[in-house]
Scaffold this active site. Structure first.
Site, mmCIF file in Angstrom:
data_model
loop_
_atom_site.group_PDB
_atom_site.id
_atom_site.type_symbol
_atom_site.label_atom_id
_atom_site.label_comp_id
_atom_site.label_asym_id
_atom_site.label_seq_id
_atom_site.Cartn_x
_atom_site.Cartn_y
_atom_site.Cartn_z
ATOM 1 N N ASN A 319 0.846 -1.190 0.000
ATOM 2 C CA ASN A 319 0.000 0.000 0.000
ATOM 3 C C ASN A 319 0.877 1.234 0.000
ATOM 4 O O ASN A 319 2.071 1.170 0.294
ATOM 5 C CB ASN A 319 -1.011 0.002 1.152
ATOM 6 C CG ASN A 319 -0.359 0.076 2.517
ATOM 7 O OD1 ASN A 319 0.753 0.566 2.673
ATOM 8 N ND2 ASN A 319 -1.044 -0.408 3.545
ATOM 9 N N GLU A 320 0.291 2.356 -0.357
ATOM 10 C CA GLU A 320 1.081 3.570 -0.569
ATOM 11 C C GLU A 320 1.686 4.120 0.706
ATOM 12 O O GLU A 320 2.662 4.870 0.667
ATOM 13 C CB GLU A 320 0.244 4.648 -1.261
ATOM 14 C CG GLU A 320 -1.004 5.059 -0.534
ATOM 15 C CD GLU A 320 -2.241 4.297 -1.018
ATOM 16 O OE1 GLU A 320 -3.319 4.897 -1.080
ATOM 17 O OE2 GLU A 320 -2.131 3.094 -1.325
ATOM 18 N N GLN A 321 1.130 3.758 1.860
ATOM 19 C CA GLN A 321 1.675 4.272 3.121
ATOM 20 C C GLN A 321 3.066 3.719 3.433
ATOM 21 O O GLN A 321 3.715 4.183 4.350
ATOM 22 C CB GLN A 321 0.715 3.967 4.265
ATOM 23 C CG GLN A 321 -0.501 4.872 4.330
ATOM 24 C CD GLN A 321 -1.626 4.468 3.393
ATOM 25 O OE1 GLN A 321 -1.490 3.510 2.627
ATOM 26 N NE2 GLN A 321 -2.731 5.170 3.449
#
Length: 537
Positions: A319-321
């Site tokens: 995920n982008e986090q």
């Protein structure tokens, strides 16, 4: 470094200041105690007023926490964020034009923190071209009073780019787990790292004040220096909130913190409904070794499906986090992950995404039009914003958009493995033209992307002339259940297929065997057959 209470800390914010806030989504490393204290001060004193709030990721629980604390007329002048989805009260202010609202790509804002920290002029990137962020469209504006150009279209060496302007920061709210007496901060219990270091550096570069909320204090010199994420030289004030939860919904998950790997059987199994069917069909695009992003919404269910089918370790979900591997969390806790292999800072994850590192991006759609454009950022009376959607969708090799075919209450069953629609949603999601362009179909086609649009009753692809129908669910009548429920007529593939019947049954869809029959991800081109004997010597 000085230790103060949250109420003492927010006394230092002045009217007209720009406040940068770290954190992500449903409470991941969100400095909740500080935001709540700022709200208390405003309600008691009517101060500070007209501040600008900046946060790369949406902050809130969809109700009263996070950025919702700041949603008071007079407190805010402007909000610049990746998304308002977690803070509907902020969205309401922007819709009423009581604040200047801007939503920009989460990745661009995240990377911008490093540009600001280094004193560079701003961020130059192709991310956002031909979307609503492009100044030729709306320039990221979400309210009428948002008239300033925060993004410029520029030409460099004969190519178009977007230039994101830096923001002067006066005060920064950050969060960690432990601080020592010198202000060094670790994040051992947090579910994400994000860009905490870059935000602290950017604030100090501006001569601003860095305030960090933590759960506990440690004696000077006792922290493992390799675990320090925010050095004390960047921290002005520390606020201790001993009742700090890991997220808004979870007091503490050792799996989110990377302390342990949980059994796959403990990852929730989704009920058989439209969302699971969509996630299952999207998961059929996986292949061994595939590096993927799971966006929010329906797409997060792919992690649950992969865990249920025991193929989680056959692919790399991200995920982008900044989480790599494992099972990204879903629902209100999207942004965290379980059983991950690595956690890196968010700007570096977006560097990887922007550089074309993703084989597959699984994202959601709210609207889809005949040109293949997708809208997730603004529809009806809701301002959502793009989050990481634009960075991810523009640069992945293959993009799989997922969503229910219609919006509104529906009654559908799959008795006998066939779709039976007793009541359909009242609103079309496949429309003539999307309200706001968050993904440009023509630009994706120009860049050679493979694009699929997956629903519970049909699968489309981005064809030469727009959207093309390529699969339909068993039991579906194409004219009655698909075309009649769209605002445009798609091209229909001459090789129109029926969706796999296993998708609609409670039993396993056989993902392990499916993956085994697909080509694995290619390695580095340097690892040719001719090179391997040399490497082995």
């Amino acid at each position: 470094m000085k230790r103060v209470t949250a109420d003492e800390a927010v006394k230092l914010i002045r009217s007209g200041d720009t406040l940068l806030m770290g954190g992500s989504g449903g409470g991941h490393a969100v400095p909740e105690a500080l935001m709540a204290a700022l709200e208390r001060r405003f309600l008691a004193e009517n101060e500070p007023r007209k501040i600008t709030a900046v946060h790369p990721v949406g902050l809130g629980d969809g109700d009263k926490h996070g950025a919702n604390h700041l949603a008071h007329e007079g407190l805010l002048k402007r909000v610049v964020s990746g998304t308002f989805v977690n803070s509907p009260k902020i969205s309401d202010l922007a819709l009423a034009d009581k604040i200047e609202g801007y939503t920009l790509p989460q990745g661009a804002m995240s990377q911008m923190m490093r540009e600001m920290a280094a004193g560079r002029p701003g961020l130059i990137t192709k991310t956002g071209l031909h979307t609503f962020v492009d100044p030729r469209h709306e320039g990221g504006r979400q309210s009428k009073s948002a008239t300033e150009d925060v993004v410029e279209l520029i030409e460099f060496r004969g190519e178009e780019y977007l230039f994101y302007k830096p923001i002067h920061i006066d005060v920064c709210f950050l969060r960690g787990t432990t601080a020592d007496e010198d202000g060094n901060v670790t994040m051992e219990q947090e579910a994400v790292f994000l860009e905490m270091l870059s935000e602290a550096q950017a604030t100090k570069r501006c001569g601003g004040l860095v305030i960090v909320q933590v759960k506990r204090m440690a004696k000077r010199g006792t922290l493992n220096p390799k675990l320090v994420k925010i050095p004390g030289i960047l921290v002005d004030l520390v606020v201790v909130a001993p009742d700090q939860w890991q997220t808004f919904a979870t007091e503490y998950s050792p799996s989110y913190a990377g302390e342990l790997r949980m059994p796959l059987s403990d990852i929730p199994v989704l009920p058989l409904d439209a969302r699971k069917i969509i996630a299952r069909r999207a998961a059929m695009e996986l292949f061994p070794g595939a590096i993927c992003n799971l966006g929010s919404g329906i797409s997060t269910g792919i992690a649950n499906v992969a865990a249920e089918e025991d193929v989680l370790d056959e692919v790399c979900l991200t995920n982008e986090q900044g989480l790599i591997g494992g099972a990204p969390a879903s629902g209100n806790e999207a942004g965290a992950a379980r059983n991950y292999q690595a956690m890196i800072d968010q700007p570096y994850q977006f560097d990887f995404y922007d550089g074309g590192g993703l084989d597959l991006a699984f994202l959601s759609f709210a609207e889809l039009d005949e040109q293949g454009n997708v809208n997730v950022s603004r529809f009806g009376d809701r301002i959502i914003g793009p989050g990481g959607f634009i960075n991810i969708s523009q640069n992945a090799r293959t993009v799989v958009y997922s969503g229910t075919f219609t919006a509104g209450k529906s009654q559908i069953d799959w008795a006998g493995g066939k779709m039976n629609i007793a009541r359909d949603g009242a609103h079309a999601k496949l429309v003539k033209a999307v309200q706001q362009i968050t993904y440009s179909g023509p630009y994706g086609r120009e860049r050679g992307q493979r694009v699929l649009y997956v629903t519970e009753r049909a699968v489309f692809q981005l064809g030469e002339n727009g959207v093309e129908l390529i699969e339909v669910a068993p039991g579906v009548d194409v004219e009655r259940d698909i075309i009649a429920r769209m605002d445009f007529k798609p091209a229909i593939s001459p090789n129109l297929k029926t969706m796999d019947a296993r998708l609609f049954k409670p039993e396993s869809v056989g993902l392990p065997a499916h993956l085994a029959g697909r080509a694995a991800r290619a390695g580095s081109p340097r690892l040719t057959d001719a090179a391997r004997p040399l490497a082995a010597e």
